[in-house]
Design a protein around this motif. Structure first.
Motif, PDB file in Angstrom:
ATOM      1  N   SER A   1       0.825  -1.219   0.000  1.00 38.23           N
ATOM      2  CA  SER A   1       0.000   0.000   0.000  1.00 38.23           C
ATOM      3  C   SER A   1       0.854   1.262   0.000  1.00 38.23           C
ATOM      4  O   SER A   1       0.346   2.360  -0.180  1.00 38.23           O
ATOM      5  N   ARG A   2       2.173   1.114   0.185  1.00 34.64           N
ATOM      6  CA  ARG A   2       3.073   2.265   0.195  1.00 34.64           C
ATOM      7  C   ARG A   2       3.897   2.416  -1.070  1.00 34.64           C
ATOM      8  O   ARG A   2       4.630   3.364  -1.225  1.00 34.64           O
ATOM      9  N   LEU A  62      13.596  -0.387  -3.079  1.00 38.69           N
ATOM     10  CA  LEU A  62      13.817  -0.941  -1.740  1.00 38.69           C
ATOM     11  C   LEU A  62      12.565  -1.591  -1.194  1.00 38.69           C
ATOM     12  O   LEU A  62      12.617  -2.654  -0.588  1.00 38.69           O
ATOM     13  N   LEU A  63      11.402  -0.968  -1.402  1.00 38.44           N
ATOM     14  CA  LEU A  63      10.160  -1.553  -0.928  1.00 38.44           C
ATOM     15  C   LEU A  63       9.883  -2.892  -1.616  1.00 38.44           C
ATOM     16  O   LEU A  63       9.478  -3.856  -0.986  1.00 38.44           O
ATOM     17  N   LYS A  64      10.117  -2.934  -2.940  1.00 40.33           N
ATOM     18  CA  LYS A  64       9.891  -4.194  -3.646  1.00 40.33           C
ATOM     19  C   LYS A  64      10.871  -5.257  -3.196  1.00 40.33           C
ATOM     20  O   LYS A  64      10.529  -6.429  -3.135  1.00 40.33           O
ATOM     21  N   LYS A  65      12.082  -4.868  -2.846  1.00 42.05           N
ATOM     22  CA  LYS A  65      13.087  -5.817  -2.425  1.00 42.05           C
ATOM     23  C   LYS A  65      12.764  -6.411  -1.060  1.00 42.05           C
ATOM     24  O   LYS A  65      12.916  -7.588  -0.832  1.00 42.05           O
ATOM     25  N   TYR A  66      12.289  -5.573  -0.135  1.00 43.47           N
ATOM     26  CA  TYR A  66      12.074  -6.026   1.238  1.00 43.47           C
ATOM     27  C   TYR A  66      10.626  -6.283   1.593  1.00 43.47           C
ATOM     28  O   TYR A  66      10.328  -6.734   2.676  1.00 43.47           O
ATOM     29  N   CYS A  67       9.689  -5.971   0.721  1.00 43.98           N
ATOM     30  CA  CYS A  67       8.265  -6.174   1.042  1.00 43.98           C
ATOM     31  C   CYS A  67       7.645  -7.203   0.136  1.00 43.98           C
ATOM     32  O   CYS A  67       7.956  -7.388  -0.961  1.00 43.98           O
TER      33      CYS A  67
END
Length: 81
Positions: free
Chosen positions: A49-50, A76-81
């Motif tokens: 959602s972010r 970074l969000l795609k890598k860690y989420c």
């Protein structure tokens, strides 16, 4: 950097500081199977959602340097989420 919570790939969560915990992220520290699955689902939903899509109007209006920051954050969000 203040560490607020931690979650591993099995769904085990540790909450260090509830005062700064995001109101729309729900994690439990229990270790039963259902809770672990719910923790992972809730975390992935919160991350998704972010993610800011660069096809949005306000993202395109950003300056070039800011677009690089947005791309880095999205990566970074795609890598860690």
């Amino acid at each position: 950097m203040i560490k607020i919570a931690e979650i591993n790939t099995r769904g085990e969560a540790l909450i260090f500081d509830e005062k700064f915990f995001p109101y729309d992220l729900y994690l439990e520290e229990e270790r039963d199977f259902d809770t672990l699955i719910n923790n992972m689902n809730n975390f992935y939903h919160w991350c998704a959602s972010r993610v800011l899509s660069l096809d949005r109007k306000y993202a395109k209006a950003c300056q070039p340097d800011r677009q690089k920051d947005l791309l880095r954050d999205e990566h970074l969000l795609k890598k860690y989420c």
